[in-house]
Structure formats: structure tokens, C-alpha cells
Design a protein around this motif. Structure first.
Motif, PDB file in Angstrom:
ATOM      1  N   ARG A 166       0.958  -1.150   0.070  1.00 26.37           N
ATOM      2  CA  ARG A 166      -0.180  -0.028   0.047  1.00 26.37           C
ATOM      3  C   ARG A 166       0.850   1.211   0.032  1.00 26.37           C
ATOM      4  O   ARG A 166       1.889   1.030   0.442  1.00 26.37           O
ATOM      5  CB  ARG A 166      -0.670  -0.033   1.223  1.00 26.37           C
ATOM      6  CG  ARG A 166      -0.151   0.402   2.407  1.00 26.37           C
ATOM      7  CD  ARG A 166      -1.343   0.537   3.773  1.00 26.37           C
ATOM      8  NE  ARG A 166      -0.663   0.945   4.825  1.00 26.37           N
ATOM      9  CZ  ARG A 166      -1.017   1.673   5.834  1.00 26.37           C
ATOM     10  NH1 ARG A 166      -2.281   2.084   5.663  1.00 26.37           N
ATOM     11  NH2 ARG A 166      -0.448   2.040   7.090  1.00 26.37           N
ATOM     12  N   ASP A 167       0.592   2.365  -0.403  1.00 30.93           N
ATOM     13  CA  ASP A 167       0.828   3.702  -0.562  1.00 30.93           C
ATOM     14  C   ASP A 167       0.672   4.169   0.863  1.00 30.93           C
ATOM     15  O   ASP A 167      -0.566   4.623   1.396  1.00 30.93           O
ATOM     16  CB  ASP A 167       0.364   4.459  -1.737  1.00 30.93           C
ATOM     17  CG  ASP A 167       1.188   5.853  -1.332  1.00 30.93           C
ATOM     18  OD1 ASP A 167       1.041   6.560  -0.539  1.00 30.93           O
ATOM     19  OD2 ASP A 167       1.375   6.326  -2.640  1.00 30.93           O
TER      20      ASP A 167
ATOM     21  N   ILE B 199      -4.569   1.590  -1.805  1.00 36.65           N
ATOM     22  CA  ILE B 199      -4.662   2.309  -0.647  1.00 36.65           C
ATOM     23  C   ILE B 199      -5.328   1.218   0.267  1.00 36.65           C
ATOM     24  O   ILE B 199      -6.577   0.708   0.106  1.00 36.65           O
ATOM     25  CB  ILE B 199      -5.566   3.474  -1.290  1.00 36.65           C
ATOM     26  CG1 ILE B 199      -4.971   4.305  -2.063  1.00 36.65           C
ATOM     27  CG2 ILE B 199      -6.034   4.075  -0.078  1.00 36.65           C
ATOM     28  CD1 ILE B 199      -5.839   5.399  -2.779  1.00 36.65           C
ATOM     29  N   ALA B 200      -4.785   1.072   1.359  1.00 34.42           N
ATOM     30  CA  ALA B 200      -5.357  -0.072   2.375  1.00 34.42           C
ATOM     31  C   ALA B 200      -5.390   0.560   3.739  1.00 34.42           C
ATOM     32  O   ALA B 200      -4.294   1.116   4.417  1.00 34.42           O
ATOM     33  CB  ALA B 200      -4.553  -1.106   2.403  1.00 34.42           C
ATOM     34  N   LEU B 201      -6.400   0.557   4.423  1.00 32.53           N
ATOM     35  CA  LEU B 201      -6.538   1.149   5.581  1.00 32.53           C
ATOM     36  C   LEU B 201      -7.625   0.705   6.491  1.00 32.53           C
ATOM     37  O   LEU B 201      -8.603  -0.103   5.682  1.00 32.53           O
ATOM     38  CB  LEU B 201      -6.528   2.670   5.598  1.00 32.53           C
ATOM     39  CG  LEU B 201      -7.977   3.404   5.125  1.00 32.53           C
ATOM     40  CD1 LEU B 201      -8.122   4.589   5.728  1.00 32.53           C
ATOM     41  CD2 LEU B 201      -7.824   3.578   3.411  1.00 32.53           C
ATOM     42  N   ASP B 202      -7.718   0.858   7.802  1.00 35.68           N
ATOM     43  CA  ASP B 202      -8.886   0.628   8.500  1.00 35.68           C
ATOM     44  C   ASP B 202     -10.124   1.309   7.955  1.00 35.68           C
ATOM     45  O   ASP B 202     -10.220   2.150   7.664  1.00 35.68           O
ATOM     46  CB  ASP B 202      -8.731   1.163  10.053  1.00 35.68           C
ATOM     47  CG  ASP B 202      -9.619   0.935  11.012  1.00 35.68           C
ATOM     48  OD1 ASP B 202     -10.673   1.014  10.875  1.00 35.68           O
ATOM     49  OD2 ASP B 202      -9.086   0.402  12.056  1.00 35.68           O
ATOM     50  N   GLY B 203     -11.275   0.260   7.902  1.00 34.88           N
ATOM     51  CA  GLY B 203     -12.430   0.831   7.430  1.00 34.88           C
ATOM     52  C   GLY B 203     -13.300   1.030   8.432  1.00 34.88           C
ATOM     53  O   GLY B 203     -14.528   1.540   8.094  1.00 34.88           O
ATOM     54  N   GLU B 204     -12.996   1.167   9.657  1.00 39.85           N
ATOM     55  CA  GLU B 204     -13.916   1.639  10.610  1.00 39.85           C
ATOM     56  C   GLU B 204     -13.717   2.720  11.510  1.00 39.85           C
ATOM     57  O   GLU B 204     -14.380   3.913  11.389  1.00 39.85           O
ATOM     58  CB  GLU B 204     -13.795   0.703  11.768  1.00 39.85           C
ATOM     59  CG  GLU B 204     -14.288  -0.861  11.007  1.00 39.85           C
ATOM     60  CD  GLU B 204     -13.649  -1.801  12.277  1.00 39.85           C
ATOM     61  OE1 GLU B 204     -14.161  -2.796  12.344  1.00 39.85           O
ATOM     62  OE2 GLU B 204     -12.373  -1.611  12.809  1.00 39.85           O
TER      63      GLU B 204
END
Length: 744
Positions: free
Chosen positions: A337-338, A391-396
Motif C-alpha cells: 500500500r501507499d 490504498i489500504a486502511l482501517d475501514g472503521e
């Protein structure tokens, strides 16, 4: 052949196992509350833009708990109180409600609702004791209702019942609260089926994570912590149970297939943590791809990712592509991920106007495309290769800091991306189907690390974290001493082990992260261990019944008395035990931007005011953090000259754009100081000062009151700390408050 710039969004949806193995109910409400606010609305919004494809990771431990709530078999203390007649509330229950039923970002979840805000500011302005003495049964009933209503996503506000409750605003009854709970279960019941439906339509890819979200590299060998930090202090006992890795993968895959009717293709390794040791098992279980962080790629390739002033990578072709990992069990693909783009969504855009934030992200992607085009040898104005930005991240957690839970931002972003033919959102699997990885990373060369600084320091190395690992190692050995206890005939023991192996407990132990529920996380971890011993008819060791660490002192607090510390940079505990304290690192919960500054201490005596700043272990000024620290303060309610901070590149946002009266600069490398006072026409004037600064294991500062010439006793001051480099602003702290001090 010209290509668009491909973009893969991956949303990580996760909660640890909150169910107590001793009392049988859930101890915390976050699956239920996030379930009504964050999981379903995200994909319902996406569904309105069929050109856009995305990937969502649903962690097995989250799925299990969602299904418990849907079945009506999950109850937590917050829910039990919400469903209780307020006339029957005991005093300790009233105190719990006053303390915990505002647990949310009040700007976005409390302030927009007048009745909820009214109760919140009564607590803030008049104090908890006043609320306990003066609140009526109706006040409690309204608060119980609003704590649940505020967590229902705005996407559902057009539901007739929800709309009626929002319009009603106050005077909620027990019947109202019961119906709100029923509405929560209705929303929760749609989460898993709708993910399956959208996956079958091709717009969504659902991936999974090892069963209870363990750090797989550390299950294989806790010595993996020393790959990135060679001098890391490790637990007394080395944890080496690589055989647990296939168990977590097998259970995750089985759960997934039962709910989605197919095998998962992608694996989000917990905390994006990878190592060579885990790859054979991942491949052997049929996974095709996994994701990690750019820091792991950088460590692997020995490459440092440089960006220009706008944040665009100088060598984008290194990051924006999949890589192949060759193992004896088969090849795997991996995307990285960036980190910056992911953090912009996670931590920055929530404070911006939604359309401006969406435009900025689209602009960032367009800048990446321009950079890639500029590096093509043929001078073409179109992309001649298929590049993938991940683009990867916590979705909450991030949406709690956005207007209307991110709905205006996502609508603006999705519309912009839908209208741009040069940007194409894809699932990771569909990209790999069309464009398999062509660059190979030898499996044994993959760096052992996570999304946090490319290391494992967030989960091991701290004394409290290490104590928890030792407790886990001892319990794991006891289970190994019972070969007759198999997963088939003693599932209770194995489920307890899996729960204790989850990463979340280690996240909250020790330095780096804190919340007002640290003691509960400690308790849950030890209850999982205790259940393992009990399932084996073994006595529960005394140390499992003791807290891993003392939590009473955690969290922010006001100074308790005068302090008189020796300023030597060592941070003697007794010197500072009466000081005020502000937690910095991790105050916003999981998937936050990693903070090297962990905790701020402050206090006074009649000679000086004192500050102490604790850093993460092995932090190096000038290398890991900027080399300058600027203390800037003003005196509220006092008429005097004030000036902007004397730094370049200041953002036009609070508190960096405040006006200040005094300024102390500290060079963290030389430990020298300089002092200025504001004058007319926004000018700063230098004055001598006997301030003292020392840096060793922490930073300690003493500023004499006598050098603050115009200041009088009983004045208050408010202070902000700014980190800078070559006189240019880099960051400020603490994040959500100013440091308050009182002249004695």
C-alpha cells in the motif's frame, strides 16, 4: 496500448474477540456500534457507483461476533443498561453511564444532536459528580437512547423509524430503546449477505485474515522482532509455534467458504505483518495474494521512498506494481500500500471540507499518473504499462472524524472517480488476473515487519508486552503437554488459545497506545488464557490472575501537586509521579498514524515549569524525529503582544495558526535553547533565558518563571509543542488539546 491508472482500495474491517470466557457475555460494545455505523454503509455507498470496484477484508473474529448479535445471543454491559428500566439503575451503573456513554468523537457523533450535546456539556462543564446528583430518570433514558442512535450511520436516517427518533430528540422510553436495539440487529443482519451479493456481482472482492488476527511472524518465532530492531528486548521465553499458523489459516478459509460459497483469494495478514516464515503456509492453503505496507517493501529492497513537496513519489514504478513471491508450495502475489495516501484518508481528510478532500485525493492520483508518464522512455502522454496504486486502511475508525461518518466525502470521491476515464478502481484479484506480477522478490528476502515502521515494536519489546508474551508461551506449552486435547474433543482449549494469540491485546499493552479500556483489554487477554487452563483441568497460574500492567495511572490527568524533577533526560518516575500527563501515541485507537512521541508530562513548582516528552524506544532526534522542538505559549485573557509562530511552512489551522507571546526553541541534538518574546507588529525579540533541556531516554525541560518577566502569579498559560526542521514546521503535539499550566 494505453492504460488508465489502476487503483485498489482495500478496507480492513476488524474487531477483537470481546466475549468474556468467564462471564459469558461481551465486555465491550464496539462490534455492535461499528456494525451499525461502518460496515454496511461503506459498500451500500459503493454500490451506487457500479464502475468502481473495491476490496473489503472481513476478519473472522468480527464475523463471528456480528452473527452473535444478529442471533440475539450477544449482550454487552452497554446494551444491558440500554435495555434496563432507568428506575432500576444502581448508583454504580449511573456512574458507568455518565463515564462511558459519551465514548465517541463528540464533534461528529455528539455535537450534531442537541439533546446528546446538552448532556455531554453538562458533564464537561459541571462535572460527573453534578450529573450523578442532578440527572433525572429521563436524562439517563435519553442518554442511553442517544448512545445507540448516534452510532447509526446517516445513510440509514431516511428509515421511517430512525427518522422519527431523530426528530423526537428527547423523552425516550424503554420501548424506544428496545426498538432501537431491534433496528441495530436489522442493520447487522444485512452485512454478510450484502458483501456476498456484491462479490457475486463482481463489484467487490471479499478477503480474509488469519482466524483471530494474530501476528503470524511472531507466532512462528518471536525473535522476528529483532529483524528490524536488532537490540530489541525480547520476552524471557521464546514463542516458536509455527504449527499454529496453518490452524489460523485453515479456520479462516473454512469460515469464509461457509459464508461466501467460494474460497478466498486474498489474505490480509494481521497488521500487514509478513515474514519469509509464513509464506509456505499461506501458499499451501490456496491463497493467491496478500498485502503489506510500503515500509516492508522498502526494507526488502533496501529502497527509501522519497517524495516531492506535494507528496508524489520520485520513483513510483517501485511501489505501484504487484510482486511475485516464489515458494515451494506455489507462487504468491503481494501488493504494497501507499502509506501516505492511506493515511490521508485515515487521519487528514476528516478535518477538511468533503469536496476539497475528495478533490485532493483525486489530484494525488493524477499526480502519480503524471509522474509515471514522465518516466516513460518514449515520451508518451499516456500510460504504456498497467500500474496499480494500492490504498489500504482501517475501514472503521477513521469515519468517526468525518462529517456524517464520511458519507459526503465518499460520495464526492466516488463521483469524481466514476467520471474520470483515466482512473479505474479495481479489486486486487481482477487486476492480477489481467496483469500478473512480473517482478519477483525471493521469498527468503522478504522483510519481517508490519505496517508500523516496518517493525513489530507495537506488539513486542516493551516490558508489559513481553510479560504478556511470556504468559502466552507458558499457556501454549501447557496445551502442548496435553496431546489428548485435540481441536475435535477439546475445542474450548483451542479456541481460548486462538483468542489469546490475537494481536489486539499486545497492541494495547505497554507504551505506544492507550484508551480508557486498557484494563478491560488486559482482563480479556487473561480470561482467554484462564479458559485454556480450565478446559485442560489445569490450575490457573497466579500470574494469569494478576494484571499484566497497572492501568490506574493510564490516560490523561491534571497535575496533583508541585513537582521538582532533576532535569537530566532520564525521567525518574518518582520525580514525575505528581505531574500532569497527556497521552499522545495511539490516543485515536487502532490504525492511527504511528507516533514516536508517546506521552507528555507537565507540572510546576515556584521556580520553574517543567515538561517531559517520552519517545518510543530507540528514537533518534534528527533521524526519526525532527531535530527542533518549539514551545509556544500565550496567556488567555491577558492583553499583551502576540505573534505567529516564527516558523516557515505553518499550516493555516489550529493550533499552528494561533498567536503566541513566548517562544522557547530547543535543539534536540545539541540540547541548546533560545528564547523570544512577542513585540509590536508581530515581531519576535530575543531575550536571555536560563531554561534547561536534557535528552537521554526522554526529553526534560525546565523554564524559570523569573525569565517570563511580565507574568504574574495565578496567571494561566496554554502551551503547544511544535516539531520543526531547519526552521520549517513538521508537526505539533499534543493532538487534541493545549497543555494547561498555572503560575504558582
Amino acid at each position: 496500448m494505453p492504460y488508465p491508472l489502476y487503483v485498489a482500495f482495500i478496507w480492513h474491517q476488524h474487531q477483537p474477540l470481546y466475549k468474556s470466557r468467564t462471564v459469558g457475555h461481551y465486555q465491550l460494545p464496539w462490534v455492535r456500534l461499528h456494525g451499525t455505523k461502518d460496515y454496511l454503509d461503506l459498500i451500500l455507498l459503493l454500490e451506487r457507483y457500479p464502475r468502481l470496484h473495491q476490496t473489503v477484508n472481513l476478519v473472522p473474529s468480527l464475523i463471528l461476533q456480528i452473527e452473535d448479535y444478529v442471533a440475539g445471543t450477544a449482550f454487552d454491559p452497554y446494551l444491558s443498561l440500554a435495555l434496563k428500566p432507568v428506575e432500576q439503575l444502581e448508583v454504580d451503573q449511573q456512574q458507568f453511564i455518565i463515564e462511558h456513554f459519551f465514548d465517541a468523537n463528540h464533534h461528529t457523533l455528539v455535537d450534531p444532536h442537541p439533546r446528546y450535546a446538552e448532556l455531554f456539556y453538562q458533564r464537561q462543564d459541571k462535572g460527573r459528580a453534578w450529573c450523578l446528583d442532578n440527572w433525572t430518570a429521563q436524562d439517563y433514558s435519553d442518554l442511553l437512547a442517544w448512545h445507540n442512535l448516534a452510532w447509526i450511520d446517516p445513510l440509514f436516517w431516511d428509515d421511517p423509524e430512525i427518522a422519527q427518533w431523530l426528530e423526537q430528540g428527547r423523552n425516550f422510553s424503554l420501548s424506544d430503546r428496545q426498538r432501537i436495539y431491534s433496528k441495530q440487529r436489522q442493520i447487522l443482519s444485512r452485512i454478510i449477505p450484502h458483501h456476498r451479493q456484491m462479490q457475486e456481482s463482481g463489484q467487490l472482492e471479499v478477503m480474509t485474515t488469519p482466524y483471530t488476527h494474530p501476528i503470524l511472524p511472531l507466532l512462528a518465532d518471536t525473535d522476528a522482532g529483532r529483524v528490524a530492531v536488532p537490540n530489541m528486548a525480547l520476552p524471557q521465553h521464546r514463542f516458536q509455534w509455527a504449527e499454529d499458523i496453518p490452524r489460523h489459516l485453515r479456520k479462516a478459509k473454512q469460515m469464509y467458504k461457509e459464508r461466501f460459497g467460494r474460497d478466498p483469494r486474498g489474505l490480509w495478514p494481521s497488521e500487514q505483518s509478513v515474514s519469509p516464515a509464513i509464506l509456505p503456509d499461506v501458499a499451501a492453503h490456496g491463497f493467491e495474494w496478500l498485502c503489506s505496507d510500503e515500509a516492508v517493501l522498502g526494507w526488502t529492497l533496501g529502497h527509501f521512498f522519497h517524495r516531492d513537496g506535494s507528496g508524489t513519489l520520485f520513483e513510483p514504478e517501485v511501489l505501484y506494481r504487484p510482486y511475485r513471491l516464489e515458494t515451494p508450495q506455489g507462487d504468491l502475489s503481494i501488493v504494497f500500500r501507499d502509506h501516505r495516501l492511506s493515511d490521508l484518508i485515515g487521519f487528514t481528510y476528516g478535518s477538511m471540507e468533503p469536496r476539497q478532500a475528495a478533490s485532493d485525493l483525486a489530484g494525488q492520483l493524477e499526480a502519480i499518473a503524471r509522474s509515471l508518464k514522465a518516466r516513460q522512455s518514449d515520451g508518451s502522454t499516456t500510460l504504456e504499462n498497467p500500474w496499480l496504486v494500492t490504498i489500504a486502511l482501517d475501514g472503521e475508525n477513521c469515519w468517526e472524524y468525518y462529517q456524517q461518518d464520511g458519507k459526503p466525502f465518499l460520495e464526492a470521491l466516488y463521483q469524481t472517480l466514476s467520471d474520470d476515464p483515466n482512473l479505474q478502481l479495481v479489486t486486487v484479484a481482477e487486476f492480477l488476473d489481467k496483469f500478473p506480477a512480473t517482478e519477483t522478490i525471493p521469498a527468503n528476502k522478504l522483510h519481517s515487519g508490519s505496517w508500523v515502521d516496518g517493525s513489530f515494536t507495537t506488539w513486542i519489546g516493551d516490558p508489559a508486552k513481553n510479560r504478556a508474551w511470556d504468559l502466552l508461551t507458558e499457556a501454549r506449552q501447557v496445551l502442548a503437554n496435553h496431546p489428548e486435547a485435540t481441536e475435535e474433543n477439546n475445542p474450548e482449549a483451542w479456541e481460548a488459545l486462538y483468542a489469546a494469540e490475537g494481536s489486539d491485546w499486545f497492541w494495547w499493552f505497554g507504551e505506544g497506545h492507550s484508551s480508557n479500556q486498557d484494563a478491560m483489554f488486559d482482563q480479556l487477554f487473561r480470561e482467554h488464557l484462564a479458559a485454556l487452563y480450565q478446559a485442560l483441568n489445569e490450575p490457573v497460574p497466579f500470574n494469569v490472575r494478576q494484571q499484566v500492567e497497572v492501568h490506574a495511572e493510564n490516560g490523561d490527568r491534571q497535575p496533583r501537586s508541585f513537582i521538582h524533577p532533576t532535569v537530566d533526560g532520564r525521567g525518574d518516575e518518582q520525580d514525575w509521579d505528581k505531574a500532569g500527563r497527556i497521552e499522545i501515541g495511539g490516543a485515536r485507537g487502532t490504525m492511527h498514524r504511528s507516533s514516536l512521541a508517546q506521552r507528555l508530562w507537565y507540572g510546576v513548582d515556584h521556580l520553574n515549569f517543567y515538561l517531559r516528552l517520552d519517545f518510543k524506544a530507540a528514537t533518534r532526534p534528527g533521524v526519526d524525529i525532527p531535530p527542533e522542538l518549539h514551545l509556544l505559549w500565550f496567556y488567555p485573557g491577558r492583553t499583551m503582544h502576540n505573534s505567529p509562530a516564527p516558523l516557515a511552512e505553518l499550516p493555516d489551522e489550529p493550533p499552528a495558526n494561533y498567536l503566541f507571546h513566548h517562544h522557547l526553541g530547543v535543539n534536540l541534538l545539541t540540547q541548546s535553547t533560545w528564547f523570544q518574546e512577542a513585540g509590536e507588529n508581530f515581531q519576535w525579540h530575543s531575550h536571555p533565558c536560563r531554561a534547561k533541556a536534557a535528552v537521554d531516554s526522554c526529553l526534560e525541560i525546565a523554564v524559570p518563571w523569573a525569565d517570563l518577566h511580565t507574568v504574574e502569579p495565578d496567571w494561566s498559560l496554554q502551551l503547544v509543542l511544535i516539531l520543526a526542521e531547519d526552521g520549517c514546521y513538521r508537526n505539533y503535539l499534543p493532538e487534541n488539546t493545549l497543555v494547561p499550566l498555572q503560575v504558582p
